[in-house]
Design a protein around this motif. Structure first.
Motif, PDB file in Angstrom:
ATOM      1  N   UNK A 173      86.561   4.198  56.758  1.00 38.58           N
ATOM      2  CA  UNK A 173      85.906   2.558  57.007  1.00 38.58           C
ATOM      3  C   UNK A 173      85.500   2.518  57.771  1.00 38.58           C
ATOM      4  N   UNK A 174      85.950   2.939  58.942  1.00 36.73           N
ATOM      5  CA  UNK A 174      85.335   2.506  60.365  1.00 36.73           C
ATOM      6  C   UNK A 174      84.639   3.215  60.535  1.00 36.73           C
ATOM      7  N   UNK A 175      83.963   4.649  60.628  1.00 35.42           N
ATOM      8  CA  UNK A 175      83.192   5.623  61.517  1.00 35.42           C
ATOM      9  C   UNK A 175      82.338   5.023  60.119  1.00 35.42           C
ATOM     10  N   UNK A 176      81.699   4.361  59.470  1.00 33.89           N
ATOM     11  CA  UNK A 176      80.958   3.855  58.422  1.00 33.89           C
ATOM     12  C   UNK A 176      79.977   2.800  59.076  1.00 33.89           C
ATOM     13  N   UNK A 177      81.237   2.042  59.080  1.00 33.75           N
ATOM     14  CA  UNK A 177      80.554   1.223  60.168  1.00 33.75           C
ATOM     15  C   UNK A 177      79.696   1.142  61.208  1.00 33.75           C
ATOM     16  N   UNK A 178      80.134   2.118  62.049  1.00 29.06           N
ATOM     17  CA  UNK A 178      79.707   2.919  63.517  1.00 29.06           C
ATOM     18  C   UNK A 178      78.186   3.282  62.946  1.00 29.06           C
ATOM     19  N   UNK A 179      78.183   4.518  61.706  1.00 26.05           N
ATOM     20  CA  UNK A 179      77.146   4.914  61.625  1.00 26.05           C
ATOM     21  C   UNK A 179      76.030   4.002  60.728  1.00 26.05           C
ATOM     22  N   UNK A 180      76.298   3.168  60.248  1.00 25.27           N
ATOM     23  CA  UNK A 180      75.753   2.718  59.580  1.00 25.27           C
ATOM     24  C   UNK A 180      75.133   1.461  60.473  1.00 25.27           C
ATOM     25  N   UNK A 181      75.707   1.176  61.924  1.00 26.54           N
ATOM     26  CA  UNK A 181      74.905   0.169  62.593  1.00 26.54           C
ATOM     27  C   UNK A 181      74.107   1.451  63.855  1.00 26.54           C
ATOM     28  N   UNK A 182      74.380   2.121  63.826  1.00 26.52           N
ATOM     29  CA  UNK A 182      73.754   2.702  65.142  1.00 26.52           C
ATOM     30  C   UNK A 182      73.200   4.255  64.923  1.00 26.52           C
ATOM     31  N   UNK A 183      73.291   4.517  63.647  1.00 19.58           N
ATOM     32  CA  UNK A 183      73.191   6.308  63.009  1.00 19.58           C
ATOM     33  C   UNK A 183      73.737   6.992  63.379  1.00 19.58           C
ATOM     34  N   UNK A 184      73.613   7.831  62.457  1.00 16.00           N
ATOM     35  CA  UNK A 184      74.939   9.650  62.931  1.00 16.00           C
ATOM     36  C   UNK A 184      74.962   9.762  64.761  1.00 16.00           C
ATOM     37  N   UNK A 185      73.355   9.778  64.681  1.00 14.17           N
ATOM     38  CA  UNK A 185      73.074  10.493  65.941  1.00 14.17           C
ATOM     39  C   UNK A 185      72.900   9.724  67.140  1.00 14.17           C
ATOM     40  N   UNK A 186      73.081   8.570  67.499  1.00 10.78           N
ATOM     41  CA  UNK A 186      73.536   7.929  68.429  1.00 10.78           C
ATOM     42  C   UNK A 186      75.072   7.211  68.181  1.00 10.78           C
ATOM     43  N   UNK A 187      76.005   8.210  68.076  1.00 12.08           N
ATOM     44  CA  UNK A 187      77.687   7.598  67.903  1.00 12.08           C
ATOM     45  C   UNK A 187      78.039   8.851  68.229  1.00 12.08           C
ATOM     46  N   UNK A 188      78.808   8.494  68.991  1.00 11.10           N
ATOM     47  CA  UNK A 188      79.877   9.260  69.637  1.00 11.10           C
ATOM     48  C   UNK A 188      81.288   8.973  69.529  1.00 11.10           C
TER      49      UNK A 188
END
Length: 200
Positions: free
Chosen positions: A18-33
């Protein structure tokens, strides 16, 4: 001897997704570490790697699980005898299944291409499962619909449901159930079939 899985394993995994979904949704998969994902989820990077071998594995689990949940919601929907009521029940189930899933849905739309081709194929198979269920219901509810128009009609129906996340708000003037009824009426009877909500 295999290590015993912790009793809260699935709960922790679900919370991280659920938390990862927020990160990917906000910054995109490639922008997330993985560091950013761990920070957002309040866990260590080591724990992320305990659950997933890579960031791509986490993305696949997120998208595949999201689509699988939608399919399971449709399969569990009521099966009334009247085909129109059956379609209405499916639309209600799908719209309800999207509750609290806006971020996961956005990730599905925006980041599916980041997965390896074989993983994309697995997700597409799940998506076809959704389409098949809805297509059969539309055929039964609208038997006079020309075959050449069936798939476009089903895709249009999914469009009314799948893109509601861009504007629908649970604290807005319309409930999910009311919107599901509206979508059903629009699809089966056109705008002329809409009626004002009771008391409205």
């Amino acid at each position: 001897m295999a290590r015993t899985r912790a009793a809260d394993y699935d709960d922790k995994r679900g919370a991280i997704l659920h938390g990862a979904a927020r990160v990917f949704a906000e910054g995109g998969y490639h922008g997330a570490s993985m560091n950013a994902l761990a920070a957002e989820c309040g866990v260590s990077k080591a724990l992320l790697y305990h659950y997933w071998s890579s960031k791509e594995a986490l993305l696949f689990d997120l998208i595949h699980g999201h689509i699988e949940g939608l399919a399971e919601a449709l399969e569990a929907a009521p099966r009334p005898d009247d085909p129109r009521d059956r379609l209405r029940a499916l639309i209600h189930a799908l719209i309800e299944a999207y509750r609290d899933a806006d971020a996961a849905h956005k990730v599905q739309l925006n980041d599916l291409a980041a997965l390896a081709p074989d993983k994309q194929a697995e997700v597409r198979m799940q998506e076809r499962r959704l389409v098949t269920i809805m297509t059969e219901a539309v055929q039964a509810a609208a038997p006079d619909l020309p075959r050449a128009r069936l798939r476009p009609a089903v895709m249009a129906l999914f469009g009314m449901v799948n893109w509601a996340w861009t504007w629908f708000r649970d604290d807005g003037p319309m409930t999910r159930a009311e919107y599901a009824d509206m979508v059903t009426a629009l699809f089966l009877d056109g705008a002329g079939g809409l009626r004002a909500p009771s008391g409205g």
